[in-house]
Each structure stands twice: as structure tokens, then as C-alpha cells.
Design a protein around this motif. Structure first.
Motif, PDB file in Angstrom:
ATOM      1  N   ASP A 185       0.828  -1.203   0.000  1.00  0.00           N
ATOM      2  CA  ASP A 185       0.000   0.000   0.000  1.00  0.00           C
ATOM      3  C   ASP A 185       0.864   1.256   0.000  1.00  0.00           C
ATOM      4  OD1 ASP A 185      -2.458   1.438   0.141  1.00  0.00           O
ATOM      5  OD2 ASP A 185      -2.190   1.684   2.294  1.00  0.00           O
ATOM      6  N   ASP A 211       0.645   3.676  -3.195  1.00  0.00           N
ATOM      7  CA  ASP A 211       0.165   5.034  -2.947  1.00  0.00           C
ATOM      8  C   ASP A 211       1.177   6.062  -3.464  1.00  0.00           C
ATOM      9  OD1 ASP A 211      -1.806   6.777  -1.767  1.00  0.00           O
ATOM     10  OD2 ASP A 211      -0.351   7.219  -0.202  1.00  0.00           O
ATOM     11  N   ALA A 241      -6.461   0.030   3.405  1.00  0.00           N
ATOM     12  CA  ALA A 241      -5.450   0.456   2.432  1.00  0.00           C
ATOM     13  C   ALA A 241      -5.821   1.782   1.774  1.00  0.00           C
ATOM     14  CB  ALA A 241      -5.277  -0.614   1.358  1.00  0.00           C
TER      15      ALA A 241
END
Lengths: 159, 173
Positions: free
Chosen positions: A33, A37, B62
Motif C-alpha cells: 500500500d 500510494d 489500504a
């Protein structure tokens, strides 16, 4: 502050395999993640394309796609390459993982259902449902839920 | 009655359970509701289910969720063919042989998981038997949905994947 389940889980002389496995997978997913991101943010800012990024870290685009799709095969080298390709490295620090009582824990049968968020707002008394949930100890994971043989789903007929 | 109220009713009669991440303290960006069978399995200590639980917990918190634009064997979640069935799979690959958890989106960022199969049971969907088994799993998911939400359809995307997941990152093949 991250808080995990029951005190004895983290303070046990020997942690359960379930707890170890849970946190291994959790870390994999958190790192994925983190990278995804950052990657998405930089891609949006036109700092690179997938193709140019793959070239930069000496990988084929399809390899990069695999890495961005899931962390399953990641190694520390993978993580390093991906972060370095973006010109960053993780700001490393650790924080205590607090213990806290929870109604359900890794390896413990569920006893209560909790409802939070939108649903909680619609519920009385803070959105916690109490009551026992009967566990079928005979449940066999190889046996699937039965469904009527003649079941037809009308949604399948949608145009 | 809204779909949210219908979900609430299912939680009250315990035909659905809301998963909560085992590690608290992180913002939950998405919600997952599961059938009683899945809830029991996901709360157990069998390694494959512990890994599945960690994966689903991660899905809830997430910042980004990678979603394939087209068929992508590596993605962690995917909408199954045929798309109009609106059945999604969560792919838990380890430990081998892995498993697939099937669900549908009740609203954006709200997934209801209702069925599962071991991956090796599903076989290759290029074979006739494999297609039959995948279809059976999807049909179970649709049936379980219909038994809980007779008046509601799952999310049908006008805008894929944003109608399903707010912070979806589109994975190219």
C-alpha cells in the motif's frame, strides 16, 4: 496507535503461528500500500510512466505490473528497487503495538458482531450488537453451502 | 429501505457479520460484510484463513486498491467475467493452493462476501469442468445475495472501478 487483540497474544512466551502469519501478511500488505500510494501519486504528477519507471529500475514493464498488482512475491530487494526508482526510501521508525481486549481475535471463534460507521449511526446504543453466535463446530471447510439445484438468479438475465 | 438498512437487518439476524480489522487504530476506508460461515472461518486459526483475514483487513484500511482494467492474473481482487454478474473475487494465494473469496459490492467501498472455494477446486476456467465450477461458485454468491437482498442489485458500474472502490488504482495488463 495500532492496537492488537488480547494481551497474552503479544506477550506470550511463544506466539501462535496464527499471530505470526497474520502479521507477516499484514506487513506485506502495508508495504504494498505504501509503494502503490506513492507510485500513484507520482504517476499522477507526471513524474514518470510505468514504462519509463520499469526502464529506470532495469525491469520489464510486465514485471512492474506484477509487482504493483500484488505483494505476494516481493522481497526486500523488490521493495528497495521500487522505492529507489521513485527516489525515496522509507522513513523508518517503530511504534509499540498495543494490546487490547477484543471480542474476536486470531484463532478465536467470533462471539459478537459489531456494526460501525453508517450502520452504527442508524442503530441504538452505539452500534454494538450483543448476543451469542452459535458456532457450528462440525463446519468442514471442504463443504460448501448448499443451494437449491433449480436456483436461477434473475439478475443474470439483465440486459 | 436502503441497502444499508438491509445490511443492518442482516447483521441483526446474524446472516451477515461485519469484519473489523484485528489491529485497531487505522481509518477504515472500506467495509466488508461476510456470511456466518466466512466469519467463522476468518476468525479461526487455520493458516490459510489467517492470511485471508490479514488480506481482507488490509483491504479495509489500504489507501489504494489495485484493480485490473482487464483480466490480470496477478491482481489481488478482480471482477469476474461476465462483468454483468457483478461478482468479485478476493484472491488469497498463499499458502498454496490458495483460495478465492467471492462477493459483490452493495455500495461504493462496501463489499459483501458470501462464498469461497479452494483455488485448486476451481480448476482452470479454460476447461469445461473449470468453467462449470467457477460458474457454480458465482451462482452461489448470487444466490446468497438474493436470499439476503431480494430487492437490491449489487453495484453496477457506470464508472469502473470508481463506482466500486473510491481509491482504486487501475492496473494495466
Amino acid at each position: 496507535m495500532p492496537t492488537f487483540s488480547k494481551p497474552e497474544r503479544l506477550e506470550a512466551e511463544r506466539m501462535s503461528v496464527a499471530t505470526l502469519e497474520y502479521f507477516r501478511e499484514r506487513l506485506r500488505q502495508r508495504l504494498w500500500d505504501l509503494v502503490l500510494d506513492e507510485f500513484r501519486r507520482r504517476e499522477r504528477n507526471h513524474q514518470f510512466t510505468k514504462a519509463s519507471f520499469a526502464r529506470k529500475i532495469r525491469r520489464k514493464p510486465e514485471q512492474l505490473t506484477r509487482w504493483l498488482s500484488a505483494p505476494g512475491n516481493w522481497t526486500l530487494e523488490t521493495l528497495s528497487d521500487l522505492l529507489l526508482g521513485m527516489g525515496v526510501e522509507p522513513g523508518l521508525s517503530v511504534m509499540p503495538l498495543l494490546n487490547n481486549q477484543r471480542m474476536h481475535d486470531v484463532g478465536e471463534a467470533p462471539r459478537e458482531a459489531h456494526v460501525t460507521g453508517d450502520l452504527a449511526a442508524a442503530m441504538p446504543a452505539g452500534g454494538t450488537l450483543t448476543g451469542s453466535f452459535a458456532i457450528d463446530s462440525s463446519a468442514d471447510t471442504s463443504v460448501f453451502r448448499a443451494r437449491p439445484a433449480n436456483f436461477t438468479d434473475d439478475s443474470a438475465a439483465r440486459p | 429501505m436502503s441497502i444499508h438498512a438491509a445490511i443492518q437487518a442482516c447483521c441483526l439476524d446474524k446472516s451477515l457479520f461485519r469484519l473489523e480489522p484485528l489491529v485497531m487504530g487505522e481509518a477504515e476506508r472500506r467495509a466488508i460484510y461476510v456470511s456466518p460461515t466466512l466469519y467463522e472461518l476468518l476468525s479461526g486459526d487455520r493458516i490459510e484463513w489467517v492470511r485471508a483475514r490479514a488480506f481482507l483487513d488490509a483491504f479495509m484500511v489500504a489507501r489504494q486498491i489495485g484493480v485490473p482494467r482487464y483480466w490480470n492474473a496477478h491482481a489481488q481482487i478482480a471482477r469476474l467475467r461476465e462483468a454483468e454478474d457483478e461478482v468479485w473475487e478476493f484472491r488469497v494465494r498463499a499458502p498454496k493452493p490458495g483460495m478465492r473469496i467471492f462477493g459483490r459490492f452493495a455500495a461504493r467501498d462496501v463489499c459483501v462476501a458470501l462464498a469461497w472455494r479452494p483455488r485448486d477446486w476451481l480448476l482452470d476456467d479454460k476447461t469445461e469442468e473449470g468453467r462449470r465450477r467457477w460458474e457454480e461458485a458465482k451462482q452461489e454468491c448470487r444466490y446468497e445475495w438474493r436470499s439476503r437482498f431480494p430487492s437490491y442489485e449489487p453495484v453496477t458500474a457506470q464508472n469502473y472501478p470508481g463506482d466500486y472502490i473510491r481509491d482504486a488504482y487501475l492496473l494495466e495488463t
